[in-house]
Write an enzyme that holds these catalytic residues in place. Structure first.
Site, short mmCIF file in Angstrom:
data_model
loop_
_atom_site.label_atom_id
_atom_site.label_comp_id
_atom_site.label_asym_id
_atom_site.label_seq_id
_atom_site.Cartn_x
_atom_site.Cartn_y
_atom_site.Cartn_z
N CYS A 155 37.79 32.33 -11.87
CA CYS A 155 37.93 31.15 -12.73
C CYS A 155 38.95 30.14 -12.20
O CYS A 155 39.12 29.07 -12.77
CB CYS A 155 38.29 31.57 -14.16
N CYS A 192 43.06 33.56 -9.28
CA CYS A 192 41.85 34.25 -9.72
C CYS A 192 40.65 33.71 -8.96
O CYS A 192 40.37 32.52 -9.01
CB CYS A 192 41.64 34.07 -11.22
N CYS A 244 42.93 39.04 -14.34
CA CYS A 244 43.07 37.69 -14.90
C CYS A 244 43.20 37.68 -16.42
O CYS A 244 42.38 38.27 -17.11
CB CYS A 244 41.89 36.84 -14.45
N ASP A 253 58.89 59.60 -23.72
CA ASP A 253 57.91 60.00 -22.71
C ASP A 253 58.51 59.78 -21.33
O ASP A 253 58.90 58.66 -20.99
CB ASP A 253 56.66 59.14 -22.87
N CYS A 298 39.88 35.65 -17.47
CA CYS A 298 38.49 36.12 -17.29
C CYS A 298 38.39 37.57 -16.82
O CYS A 298 37.30 38.05 -16.54
CB CYS A 298 37.76 35.19 -16.33
#
Lengths: 246, 441
Positions: free
Chosen positions: B224, B221, B199, B350, B202
């Site tokens: 929250c 979520c 989230c 990379d 949160c």
């Protein structure tokens, strides 16, 4: 034989291709005729260290590393400590290497408390170390290669480094050390993924795990011509460069 | 003074374009002289910015086509020069156009705040944010912050956002969302190796009613309550017919047929259609325009060669590669797969990210497999771990050798070439020298 690999924080420390190490371990175990189960565990999960034969953790972003740091301290610390002290085989790359130490200062200056299982610490550096890296490992008596991408500067006190930097930056860019090796724990900044070009480490992890679990000396011989070519490509690239610069 | 700079740079642009060069340089010079040139050049346009990790090029070119087919004059940075100098060059090249209406601008994520601090835009389209060349761009949250900073500078900008992207759910301002309804290709179980599932408010892990791909989907979520916003434009009844035909419905009513493949392209079409509908383009024009859209420049473009259909799929990051790997799975004919991996700056130095690509779960029955590129051995190791059985013979040291191998593949009707950016340029050069494709610039 059956070896359980615990891939811890597979959904949080998973942005630098490090999961390849788990794929390679499974692949090599199967080639050796050893059965392999991968257990995926994350925040809030219990770490059943008695059932773990190889523990693997990768690198992540600062955002996720904060969540992981909190979860280790809250839910996993004592079992991880027992696992490592008891000689459990483990590979910890980049972010997870930093989190085994006492503290880690993120790129934006936030201080993250680490597990403190190893007496090491990581400071924040101004410049991010990004690039290929070649090291000479005394322990493995060979060169190891990978790609580093970190702003942290890790200081390992009296631990043995995994190797000495030939090209690149390593732990902190100052003391020439890269990674560390403690009992059967290997910490390193090498992405690549690490085991895709360093079969020495794969053999070490597997034979340590088998010895501990079954009390058998197991010689892992990896026939891997393509893998050695991938490795030598990077070694040659930089040996040529250092010859030219001289 | 600005007038002289613009005219001077325009002359430079014209001269360079004769040699198929200069998609960025004139703009670079102009910006050096005076940054606000970009503002005066772009002022007469309704600017539509298109940004996000994947899908920028395709979304922007579909949108430009729809608007052109609707009768509007449109300028568009189709060459992919998507940083400020390239964008400025586009405006310079069209400086003396009589009619000015829409400018469809594909823009690099990090360039959004740079652009909006100088010039205005009417719309911004955000497609998604995935991990992408971390050696250059850094973390997905850094990318998100840059896009948000850019949006803040233009409080009146209208946002057309991917609602299935959890990172976009709390962006403040005037906005509409597009996304997917549940469909036969969506799934419930989490695939290992998906970033951005925690989230933004949160840090708890989202619950998904379904995923569409990677971390896109209908999220919520549990801690929250942050959740996928209401979608103004949604897709349903998706039918992937084969590797380059798909049809679906927008808002249950507008039936769209497209000649490009893959689920991710449905997102791109939807994003472009959402903007077009916001502007007021009629569904009939939309349908017709999308139906006649052809893929371009490595975005699953295809051509015939030696009685084989060759398809080039540009790959840059795990999310895009995973979607690309799905394409041949829709094709049951005999096929061969080529994988070209370079590690130049534009490809990403990379190459670790190939280990984040899910070759294991998109295993395809290719008659032949070849690898090439500077990091061909890394690619071969990756494919072998996934269960392909490559030998030293299948590894081509040069692109010419790869093309020779393809020629000799008599048992294949289709050839899928997955290639990083600079490798694709080398491949195109070899193919153009043999007059198989046209020189692209």
């Amino acid at each position: 034989m059956n070896i359980n690999i615990y891939y811890m924080y597979y959904d949080l420390l998973n942005v630098y291709g490090d999961r390849g190490n788990v794929l390679i371990l499974k692949n090599v175990l199967n080639q050796c005729g050893i059965n392999c189960d991968i257990k995926y565990i994350t925040i809030n999960d219990y770490f059943d260290y008695k059932n773990c034969d190889i523990l693997f953790m990768g690198g992540g972003q600062d955002y996720e590393q904060i969540t992981v740091g909190e979860d280790i301290i809250k839910n996993k610390l004592s079992n991880m400590q027992k696992y490592i002290e008891d000689g459990g085989a483990g590979l910890y790359i980049c972010g997870s290497y930093q989190l085994l130490g006492k503290k880690y200062v993120a790129a934006d200056g936030r201080k993250i408390n680490g597990a403190g299982i190893l007496d090491i610490y990581t400071e924040k550096g101004d410049k991010r170390y990004i690039g290929d890296i070649v090291i000479q490992s005394e322990f493995f008596n060979s060169k190891l290669v990978g790609f580093e991408n970190h702003s942290g500067r890790t200081y390992i006190n009296n631990y043995s480094p995994l190797g000495k930097v030939i090209y690149g930056n390593g732990n902190n860019g100052n003391d020439g050390s890269e990674g560390l090796i403690y009992k059967n724990t290997i910490c390193t900044y090498l992405h690549g993924c690490c085991l895709s070009k360093n079969p020495e480490i794969t053999s070490f992890l597997i034979s340590s795990a088998v010895l501990k679990k079954y009390n058998v000396q197991f010689d892992v011989s990896i026939e891997a011509p393509l893998l050695m070519k991938a490795k030598n490509y990077i070694i040659d690239r930089y040996s040529k460069q250092s010859v030219e610069s001289k | 003074m600005d007038y002289i700079v613009i005219k001077g740079c325009k002359l430079m642009q014209k001269v360079l374009s004769v040699f198929h060069m200069g998609s960025s340089y004139p703009g670079k010079v102009a910006l050096k002289c005076n940054k606000s040139i970009l503002k005066s050049l772009s002022d007469k346009y309704k600017v539509i910015l298109v940004t996000g990790t994947n899908g920028k090029t395709t979304t922007a070119s579909i949108l430009a086509k729809i608007l052109r087919d609707s009768g509007y004059p449109v300028i568009h940075n189709a060459t992919g020069a998507n940083m400020l100098p390239g964008i400025t060059t586009l405006f310079i090249a069209h400086e003396s156009d009589k009619e000015k209406k829409y400018a469809v601008i594909e823009i690099d994520e990090a360039n959004v705040p740079l652009y909006t601090s100088i010039a205005k835009a009417e719309y911004i389209v955000c497609t998604n944010i995935f991990k992408d060349q971390l050696d250059r761009y850094g973390e997905i949250y850094t990318t998100l912050r840059k896009i948000k900073d850019g949006i803040k500078k233009l409080p009146n900008i209208k946002m057309v956002l991917n609602g299935d992207e959890p990172l976009f759910g709390d962006i403040e301002g005037k906005k509409v969302y597009f996304g997917f309804n549940q469909n036969p290709h969506s799934y419930r179980e989490e695939k290992s190796n998906v970033e951005g599932q925690f989230c933004v408010k949160c840090r708890a892990k989202y619950d998904y009613e379904f995923y569409t791909y990677n971390h896109l989907g209908k999220y919520k979520c549990p801690k929250c309550g942050y959740k996928r916003p209401q979608l103004k434009y949604y897709v349903s009844n998706i039918n992937i017919k084969d590797d380059d035909h798909v049809n679906f419905k927008i808002n249950d009513t507008i039936f769209i047929e497209a000649n490009i493949g893959g689920l991710y392209n449905v997102y791109n079409i939807l994003a472009a259609a959402a903007v077009a509908m916001e502007i007021g383009v009629k569904p009939e024009i939309l349908k017709k325009s999308i139906k006649s859209y052809k893929a371009r420049f490595g975005r699953t473009e295809s051509f015939m060669y030696d009685n084989k259909e060759i398809k080039i799929i540009l790959v840059k990051n795990p999310a895009g590669f995973n979607q690309g790997l799905m394409i041949p799975t829709y094709n049951k004919e005999d096929k061969c797969g080529c994988f070209i991996l370079n590690d130049d700056y534009a490809d990403g130095r990379d190459i670790s990210w190939i280990w984040d690509v899910d070759f294991e779960n998109t295993f395809t029955d290719y008659n032949n497999i070849f690898v090439s590129g500077s990091r061909r051995y890394d690619m071969a190791v990756r494919l072998n771990v996934a269960g392909y059985n490559l030998h030293c013979d299948d590894i081509c040291d040069t692109i010419d050798m790869l093309v020779e191998k393809i020629k000799k593949c008599d048992n294949c009707k289709y050839v899928y070439i997955f290639s990083t950016y600079t490798a694709m340029l080398s491949l195109r050069k070899v193919l153009a020298e043999q007059n198989i494709i046209e020189h692209s610039w």
